[in-house]
Design an enzyme around this catalytic site. Sequence first.
Site, mmCIF file in Angstrom:
data_model
loop_
_atom_site.group_PDB
_atom_site.id
_atom_site.type_symbol
_atom_site.label_atom_id
_atom_site.label_comp_id
_atom_site.label_asym_id
_atom_site.label_seq_id
_atom_site.Cartn_x
_atom_site.Cartn_y
_atom_site.Cartn_z
ATOM 1 N N ASP A 8 -45.478 47.103 29.735
ATOM 2 C CA ASP A 8 -45.852 48.094 30.761
ATOM 3 C C ASP A 8 -44.745 49.141 30.835
ATOM 4 O OD1 ASP A 8 -47.353 49.242 32.958
ATOM 5 O OD2 ASP A 8 -45.849 48.424 34.315
ATOM 6 N N SER A 9 -45.077 50.291 31.413
ATOM 7 C CA SER A 9 -44.066 51.325 31.609
ATOM 8 C C SER A 9 -42.942 50.812 32.518
ATOM 9 C CB SER A 9 -44.706 52.553 32.241
ATOM 10 O OG SER A 9 -45.266 52.203 33.494
ATOM 11 N N CYS A 71 -50.876 47.878 30.969
ATOM 12 C CA CYS A 71 -50.704 49.192 31.580
ATOM 13 C C CYS A 71 -51.981 49.981 31.294
ATOM 14 C CB CYS A 71 -49.496 49.870 30.940
ATOM 15 S SG CYS A 71 -49.253 51.577 31.431
ATOM 16 N N THR A 73 -52.520 53.174 31.856
ATOM 17 C CA THR A 73 -52.220 54.491 31.295
ATOM 18 C C THR A 73 -52.032 54.379 29.777
ATOM 19 O OG1 THR A 73 -51.087 54.919 33.381
ATOM 20 C CG2 THR A 73 -50.749 56.512 31.623
ATOM 21 N N GLU A 156 -42.268 51.443 42.257
ATOM 22 C CA GLU A 156 -41.052 51.425 41.418
ATOM 23 C C GLU A 156 -39.792 51.572 42.280
ATOM 24 O OE1 GLU A 156 -40.441 51.332 37.770
ATOM 25 O OE2 GLU A 156 -42.424 50.429 37.779
ATOM 26 N N CYS A 190 -54.576 50.351 37.933
ATOM 27 C CA CYS A 190 -53.162 50.527 37.592
ATOM 28 C C CYS A 190 -52.493 49.219 37.938
ATOM 29 C CB CYS A 190 -52.548 51.663 38.396
ATOM 30 S SG CYS A 190 -50.752 51.757 38.191
ATOM 31 N N THR A 191 -51.684 48.704 37.028
ATOM 32 C CA THR A 191 -51.139 47.353 37.218
ATOM 33 C C THR A 191 -50.073 47.289 38.310
ATOM 34 O OG1 THR A 191 -49.610 47.746 35.371
ATOM 35 C CG2 THR A 191 -51.695 46.659 34.865
ATOM 36 N N HIS A 192 -49.619 48.439 38.791
ATOM 37 C CA HIS A 192 -48.687 48.439 39.924
ATOM 38 C C HIS A 192 -49.411 48.189 41.256
ATOM 39 C CE1 HIS A 192 -45.941 50.347 37.096
ATOM 40 N NE2 HIS A 192 -44.989 50.357 37.998
HETATM 41 N N1 DGL Z 1 -48.732 50.411 35.556
HETATM 42 C C1 DGL Z 1 -49.243 51.457 34.769
HETATM 43 C C2 DGL Z 1 -50.747 51.486 34.732
HETATM 44 O O1 DGL Z 1 -51.394 50.457 34.831
HETATM 45 C C3 DGL Z 1 -48.725 52.856 34.901
HETATM 46 C C4 DGL Z 1 -47.646 53.192 35.756
HETATM 47 C C5 DGL Z 1 -46.975 54.478 35.374
HETATM 48 O O2 DGL Z 1 -47.400 55.547 35.843
HETATM 49 O O3 DGL Z 1 -46.044 54.375 34.613
HETATM 50 O O4 DGL Z 1 -51.339 52.536 34.566
#
Ligand code: DGL
Length: 276
Positions: A8-9, A71, A73, A156, A190-192
Amino acid sequence: MSSIGIFDSGYGGLTIFDKIQKALPRYDYTYLGDNARAPYGTRSFDVVCRFTRQAVMRLFREDCRLVILACNTASAKALRNIQQKDLPRLDPDLRVLGVIRPTVEAIDSISRTKHVGVLGTTGTIVSRSYDIEIKHLFPHITVTGEACPMWVPLVENNEYNSPGADYFIKKHLEHILTLDGAIDTLVLGCTHYPLLLDKIRSFLPPGVTPFPQGGRVAESLADYLSRHQEIDGRLTKQGRRRFLTTESVGKFSETASIFLHQSIEVEQITLTESLQ
Ligand code: DGL
């Protein structure tokens, strides 16, 4: 050792990793967070592709023969390129899987109204990957996307429980439900975002349910491994976990322990261009 690579990022992929390790505890895992360059969500297509490729190549060099892009994205922007251009050239036995397809596969059985909302980074929403996949599998479902560019920085920076977070969470939930009042399922694309789940729930009207994807991705991976014994057979199963980050080790281990509810050891790495 051939572990399952999870990329992931930043920290968000840990929400997926946590569900995967609970579903498949015996396997070895190598998690890589490109925290020094996160967030990816507002970056261009080319940059996300380049950064994701660098991370995947690094995980291959760490001997991961199967890599999960945890991720959305990266799955939206880089997965197809890597699968179609890199893997056949490198080694046809290597595998890279994303998180969008398994999430989409579950949607029809979850939504009653067949009106679904997708919350994601700007990159994921603008790519229209969810719309395209959902329309392909379930043409009768109406999809509405909402980019929530502030949500990843809130996570983050460990500000996701602050009153400031309420403003941005409410704003996007209200907006998407104004666009389509028949939505009954909101995909956390989004995984966050699972870290924001309690707050999201508190702002949603009755009848609208958030759908975090971790459990579904873990289920889909377990099914994939049971159907692909040739891949499963190459993965080592000694319950080992490694964590790699491009940021400082202290910062990563402190925040990752919030996600995983346990303390972990972390290694710092640098990602560079490499053709493997
Ligand atoms: N966690 C990531 C996702 O699922 C992206 C977060 C980012 O913007 O870096 O899209």
